[in-house]
Design an enzyme around this catalytic site. Structure first.
Site, PDB file in Angstrom:
ATOM      1  N   ASN A 288      40.474  85.816  59.666  1.00  0.00           N
ATOM      2  CA  ASN A 288      40.053  84.685  60.506  1.00  0.00           C
ATOM      3  C   ASN A 288      39.310  85.170  61.756  1.00  0.00           C
ATOM      4  O   ASN A 288      38.864  84.372  62.563  1.00  0.00           O
ATOM      5  CB  ASN A 288      41.249  83.795  60.894  1.00  0.00           C
ATOM      6  CG  ASN A 288      42.232  84.519  61.784  1.00  0.00           C
ATOM      7  OD1 ASN A 288      42.066  85.693  62.093  1.00  0.00           O
ATOM      8  ND2 ASN A 288      43.286  83.828  62.200  1.00  0.00           N
TER       9      ASN A 288
ATOM     10  N   ASP B 202      41.813  81.609  57.562  1.00  0.00           N
ATOM     11  CA  ASP B 202      43.104  81.877  58.197  1.00  0.00           C
ATOM     12  C   ASP B 202      44.181  81.804  57.116  1.00  0.00           C
ATOM     13  O   ASP B 202      44.448  80.723  56.568  1.00  0.00           O
ATOM     14  CB  ASP B 202      43.349  80.812  59.277  1.00  0.00           C
ATOM     15  CG  ASP B 202      44.633  81.065  60.047  1.00  0.00           C
ATOM     16  OD1 ASP B 202      45.503  81.819  59.554  1.00  0.00           O
ATOM     17  OD2 ASP B 202      44.780  80.498  61.143  1.00  0.00           O
TER      18      ASP B 202
ATOM     19  N   LYS C 164      53.075  82.918  62.813  1.00  0.00           N
ATOM     20  CA  LYS C 164      52.630  82.190  61.617  1.00  0.00           C
ATOM     21  C   LYS C 164      52.063  83.109  60.542  1.00  0.00           C
ATOM     22  O   LYS C 164      52.324  82.927  59.359  1.00  0.00           O
ATOM     23  CB  LYS C 164      51.582  81.131  62.000  1.00  0.00           C
ATOM     24  CG  LYS C 164      52.222  79.887  62.620  1.00  0.00           C
ATOM     25  CD  LYS C 164      51.197  78.967  63.236  1.00  0.00           C
ATOM     26  CE  LYS C 164      50.418  78.197  62.208  1.00  0.00           C
ATOM     27  NZ  LYS C 164      49.459  77.258  62.868  1.00  0.00           N
TER      28      LYS C 164
ATOM     29  N   GLY D  60      52.931  83.478  47.175  1.00  0.00           N
ATOM     30  CA  GLY D  60      52.656  82.410  46.211  1.00  0.00           C
ATOM     31  C   GLY D  60      51.399  82.714  45.404  1.00  0.00           C
ATOM     32  O   GLY D  60      51.358  82.524  44.182  1.00  0.00           O
TER      33      GLY D  60
ATOM     34  N   ALA E  69      52.191  94.640  54.806  1.00  0.00           N
ATOM     35  CA  ALA E  69      52.201  95.597  55.918  1.00  0.00           C
ATOM     36  C   ALA E  69      53.335  95.244  56.859  1.00  0.00           C
ATOM     37  O   ALA E  69      53.286  94.251  57.574  1.00  0.00           O
ATOM     38  CB  ALA E  69      50.871  95.535  56.662  1.00  0.00           C
TER      39      ALA E  69
ATOM     40  N   TYR F 248      56.595  89.292  67.126  1.00  0.00           N
ATOM     41  CA  TYR F 248      56.050  90.223  66.121  1.00  0.00           C
ATOM     42  C   TYR F 248      57.184  90.795  65.269  1.00  0.00           C
ATOM     43  O   TYR F 248      57.145  90.745  64.040  1.00  0.00           O
ATOM     44  CB  TYR F 248      55.307  91.337  66.848  1.00  0.00           C
ATOM     45  CG  TYR F 248      54.572  92.311  65.964  1.00  0.00           C
ATOM     46  CD1 TYR F 248      53.561  91.890  65.096  1.00  0.00           C
ATOM     47  CD2 TYR F 248      54.851  93.677  66.026  1.00  0.00           C
ATOM     48  CE1 TYR F 248      52.864  92.797  64.312  1.00  0.00           C
ATOM     49  CE2 TYR F 248      54.156  94.595  65.245  1.00  0.00           C
ATOM     50  CZ  TYR F 248      53.163  94.152  64.393  1.00  0.00           C
ATOM     51  OH  TYR F 248      52.470  95.054  63.627  1.00  0.00           O
TER      52      TYR F 248
ATOM     53  N   TYR G 117      61.086  87.014  46.877  1.00  0.00           N
ATOM     54  CA  TYR G 117      60.132  86.773  45.773  1.00  0.00           C
ATOM     55  C   TYR G 117      60.301  87.817  44.666  1.00  0.00           C
ATOM     56  O   TYR G 117      60.145  87.516  43.484  1.00  0.00           O
ATOM     57  CB  TYR G 117      58.687  86.756  46.297  1.00  0.00           C
ATOM     58  CG  TYR G 117      58.204  85.356  46.581  1.00  0.00           C
ATOM     59  CD1 TYR G 117      58.749  84.619  47.634  1.00  0.00           C
ATOM     60  CD2 TYR G 117      57.241  84.741  45.780  1.00  0.00           C
ATOM     61  CE1 TYR G 117      58.332  83.327  47.890  1.00  0.00           C
ATOM     62  CE2 TYR G 117      56.824  83.455  46.029  1.00  0.00           C
ATOM     63  CZ  TYR G 117      57.363  82.747  47.080  1.00  0.00           C
ATOM     64  OH  TYR G 117      56.950  81.461  47.323  1.00  0.00           O
TER      65      TYR G 117
ATOM     66  N   THR H  24      49.480 104.224  64.549  1.00  0.00           N
ATOM     67  CA  THR H  24      48.346 104.814  63.839  1.00  0.00           C
ATOM     68  C   THR H  24      47.102 104.711  64.709  1.00  0.00           C
ATOM     69  O   THR H  24      46.966 103.758  65.478  1.00  0.00           O
ATOM     70  CB  THR H  24      48.137 104.073  62.501  1.00  0.00           C
ATOM     71  OG1 THR H  24      49.344 104.182  61.740  1.00  0.00           O
ATOM     72  CG2 THR H  24      46.991 104.656  61.695  1.00  0.00           C
TER      73      THR H  24
END
Ligand code: UDP
Length: 327
Positions: A33, A57, A92, A103, A115, A146, A160, A176
């Site tokens: 995004n 997004d 989000k 999904g 990640a 975060y 899942y 990194t």
């Protein structure tokens, strides 16, 4: 030909991932995004017949036509300054965005690698941090947006895997650095190098006794690639265990850049972890991976990259897409 979807494709790590999968002959679909990502990082790929880009997004419904073999979910602000500025988007993208990606992976029967981060260990009480450690996170502190989003992401990914038999991989990424880091994202390495290039003093937060362990980007990308192709479906730390205090790091940058500026101390941000070092035993055993680039080599390449940026890049506070998003 394998088709790979990479979210956060215009970001620091996402763009390097696009490069290696294109190099391997995959069809790569990049998605971003562009809040913190920058198209400059992937401009060189736009003419490539196997590369396509969606400006989207991932926290909202994602549709990708055709088959997908792999999804690498790398969309997220990742520097403390960014997630303090855009905490809700940060929450989000790793919750709703991860749900959308899981999904999509399920619908496409794709393998997904998400990640995650050393931040899920919070301010660790175990040192170095191994994957069995559950962490020490303050959910309501400034970093909670975060850390908790990434912890949720791991939980959702495992659910899942367990419920839908999805093929999932989780990488826990430690600090990194390398070319394409944003000069103005507030992280310590671009902050110090930017300060040296502008002739400013280097701002060490607190007394500088806190430690970090910095991994060069090429090593990290190689580790992620190996994890994706492995059979291992639990979290794996990828990082460089070579630990250094931030004060020592500032000295290294002063020597590297030859700046005549000095270190000044500023207040330590709330929740700043006192130490961080990956235990990479698992990555060594399972992936036969360990970092190869030492800090001296990696910093030189990274410094050359920052020196090649324009004066405009050096002085602007934010890149244009960030400003545009919040206008
Ligand atoms: N830091 C610093 N000066 C700066 C920016 C960061 O001393 O201008 C410190 C920060 O307090 C932290 C370490 O450097 O202890 C690494 O910070 P960074 O934001 O790069 O990432 P973190 O590992 O904290 O997520």
């Amino acid at each position: 030909m394998k088709t790979v979807l990479i979210t956060g494709a215009a970001g620091f790590l996402g763009s390097h991932l696009c490069d290696i999968f294109i190099k391997e002959g995959c069809a790569v679909i990049g998605m971003d995004n562009l809040i913190t990502g920058d198209l400059k990082n992937i401009e060189h790929l736009f003419a490539h017949p196997n590369f396509s880009f969606y400006h989207h997004d991932v926290s909202t419904f994602v549709h990708v036509p055709g088959k997908l073999d792999y999804i690498l979910h790398f969309a997220s602000p990742a520097s403390p300054i960014d997630y303090l500025k855009i905490p809700i988007q940060t929450l989000k993208v790793s919750s709703l965005g991860t749900h959308n990606m899981l999904g999509l992976a399920r619908a496409k029967k794709a393998r997904i690698l998400v990640a995650s981060t050393s931040e899920i260990y919070g301010d660790p009480t175990v040192h170095p941090q191994n994957e069995e450690y559950w962490g020490n996170v303050n959910p309501v502190g400034p970093r909670g947006v975060y850390d908790e989003a990434k912890r949720f992401q791991e939980a959702m990914t495992m659910a899942y895997q367990r419920i839908h038999n999805l093929e999932t991989r989780i990488v826990r990424i430690f600090n990194t650095y390398g070319p394409r880091m944003r000069l103005n994202d507030g992280r310590v390495l671009p902050a110090f190098i930017g300060q040296a290039l502008r002739g400013e003093d280097l701002t060490v937060f607190g007394d500088g006794s806190q430690t970090r362990s910095f991994c060069y980007v090429d090593d990290l990308i190689e580790g992620i690639h190996r994890l994706l192709l492995s059979d291992y479906d639990r979290p794996v730390n990828i990082g460089n265990p070579d630990e250094i205090t931030i004060l020592e790091f500032a000295d290294e940058i002063i020597k590297l850049t030859g700046t005549s500026q000095k270190v000044i101390h500023k207040e330590l941000p709330e929740g700043d972890p006192a130490m961080r070092q990956p235990d990479i035993t698992k990555a060594k055993d399972i992936l036969d991976w360990e970092p190869k680039v030492n800090r001296q080599q990696g910093l030189k390449v990274t410094y050359d990259y920052f020196k090649s940026l324009t004066r405009d890049d050096l002085y602007k506070k934010e890149h244009k897409s960030f400003d545009a998003y919040f206008r």
